[in-house]
Design an enzyme around this catalytic site. Structure first.
Site, PDB file in Angstrom:
ATOM      1  CG  ASP A 173      -3.026   3.913  -1.581  1.00 34.19           C
ATOM      2  OD1 ASP A 173      -3.655   3.864  -2.656  1.00 34.19           O
ATOM      3  OD2 ASP A 173      -3.227   3.120  -0.647  1.00 34.19           O
ATOM      4  CB  SER A 202      -0.968  -0.029   1.187  1.00 33.63           C
ATOM      5  OG  SER A 202      -1.897   1.015   1.113  1.00 33.63           O
ATOM      6  CG  ASP A 214      -6.331   0.563  -0.823  1.00 33.56           C
ATOM      7  OD1 ASP A 214      -5.487   1.481  -0.889  1.00 33.56           O
ATOM      8  OD2 ASP A 214      -6.404  -0.209   0.155  1.00 33.56           O
ATOM      9  CG  ASP A 225      -3.116  -0.746  -2.500  1.00 33.81           C
ATOM     10  OD1 ASP A 225      -3.018   0.398  -2.032  1.00 33.81           O
ATOM     11  OD2 ASP A 225      -3.759  -1.649  -1.936  1.00 33.81           O
TER      12      ASP A 225
END
Length: 447
Positions: free
Chosen positions: A231, A88, A235, A233
């Site tokens: 960020d 992440s 999400d 990834d």
């Protein structure tokens, strides 16, 4: 050995042997997996290791390559589970493993504990030649996800958007999908590089300085660009308004909650114990309920399913749109910010400036992990005496007042206890913070 934290497995220099064992443990109960990874330099290594464990246990694996977490979560519907290799927002030397159910929700602590038990107690026997899984490559995952999201959008305005992907997994989706949605897009940090050469993947004001400068430069000619930044990834997301301000996470969430209620007639939304009371103030006007839950997308998703609410969000930019899918999705969230702007026919900075401004304070205090429970027990008892109120213990210890609140909570990933305060008056905020810090230090000392 404890492996899973508050967001799957996440480690500095993640050992491929651990990944192999995770894969083998998964194969005990799942026989059809889909796997993706972000742009980190160790992504291929960790994916190969976990795939080896899966195959050895007889689990078939479909690899979809370098993708954002929302693509992996959406793809999981066709398999027994989804596996995302990502750390992440952490720096490039970290990597991790996050697991998803068929419905797009991340594994809950009970599921993770079951896997951990297998890893800690299994002998990891070699598979037999006639029971080895197979690997399939699928190159359609990004296309399938993008088509699904675009079918569920309602954007007619051609917005100007700067998309900052942090050289991370969002690069393979965000610039294209915003363009396909009719936006004029300028991409920043949009080539994949697991060293994160453009900026670190945490989308905060410090890391977004160059992107802010670009937006200010563009808007000096009245072009009305906004920014969407992800960020590692994708999400999560944060928006940058036309004035070049990185929007406050709490204010953006409050504004969006109001939009969802006004547009859909929703009678409730889900958020976490650390979210601003501005959400309550906004939604009370429409008679909508604010359901608070533990911090983390797993808890938010569970509450969405339990209550039937269509939206849940955290003040970290982690939003879940249950009417679309149950995986946190920073790409979809960014697009829906545009929907909100179109609905109100206002600029983003105008929408954000309508949200009440409160005094927010945050502190983190070093605390050995073995003393965290002692501290929280003390805070709960002492706080009840000081504030003459029963503590709310859904996640950490929280005391709520008419003019503000304080939340004291142990970190799930670091040796800290965090103190968060919000109040309508500065003096009250400072008083709450001073009291909170004092209680934590006294709890640590044991006196």
């Amino acid at each position: 050995m404890k492996l899973f934290g508050t967001s799957g497995i996440r480690m500095k220099n993640l050992d491929p042997l651990i990944a192999y064992k995770v894969g083998y443990a998964i194969s005990k109960n799942f026989k059809k997996a889909v796997i993706g990874r972000d742009t980190r330099t160790t992504g291929n290594l960790i994916e190969s290791a976990i795939t080896a464990g899966l195959l050895n246990g007889g689990c078939d694996v479909t690899t979809i390559g370098m993708v954002p977490t929302p693509v992996l979560g959406y793809s999981a519907k066709d398999y027994d589970l989804g596996i995302m290799i990502t750390a992440s927002h952490n720096p490039p030397e970290y990597n991790g493993i996050k697991l998803f159910n068929k419905n797009g929700t991340a594994f809950d602590p009970k599921q993770e504990k079951e896997l951990e038990n297998i890893i800690n107690n299994d002998d990891f026997n070699e598979g037999t030649w006639d029971n080895i899984g197979c690997v399939i490559e699928d190159k359609t995952a990004v296309k399938n996800y993008s088509e699904y999201i675009l079918q569920n959008l309602d954007i007619k305005t051609n917005f100007n958007v700067v998309v900052d992907c942090a050289n991370a997994a969002g690069c393979v989706v965000s610039p294209n999908i915003f363009t396909e949605a009719g936006c004029k897009v300028i991409s920043v940090n949009s080539h994949c590089d697991g060293r994160f050469v453009g900026r670190m993947p945490e989308p905060n004001e410090k890391n977004l300085k160059e992107t802010v400068d670009i937006i200010k430069g563009l808007n000096s000619n009245c072009r009305n660009y906004i920014g969407i930044a992800h960020d590692g990834d994708a999400d999560r997301m944060i928006a940058i308004d036309e004035l070049g301000r990185v929007t406050d996470f709490d204010k953006l969430l409050a504004a969006f909650c109001k939009y969802i209620v006004q547009k859909t007639g929703a009678d409730k939304i889900v958020t976490t114990v650390d979210a601003s009371m501005a959400i309550d103030e906004y939604l009370n006007e429409f008679g909508a309920e604010v359901v608070r839950t533990k911090i983390g997308d797993v808890a938010v998703a569970e509450e969405l399913e339990k209550t039937g609410a269509i939206f849940g969000g955290e003040p970290s930019g982690t939003w879940i749109h249950r009417d679309i899918h149950l995986t946190p999705d920073g790409i979809l969230s960014g697009l829906r910010v545009l929907e909100m702007m179109e609905f109100y026919d206002k600029k983003l900075h105008e929408i954000i400036d309508e949200v009440p401004s409160y005094y927010n304070m945050r502190e983190k205090i070093l605390c050995p992990d073995n003393l965290k429970q002692q501290v929280m027990d003390y805070v709960s008892k002492e706080g009840e005496k000081i504030f003459e109120k029963k503590p709310e213990t859904l996640d950490g210890v929280r005391f709520s007042f008419e003019k503000g609140w304080i939340l004291i909570r142990p970190s799930g990933t670091e040796s800290y206890v965090r103190v968060r305060v919000e109040a309508k008056e500065k003096d009250f905020a400072e008083k709450l913070m001073k009291t909170g810090i004092s209680m934590v230090y006294t709890g640590i000392s044991g006196n």
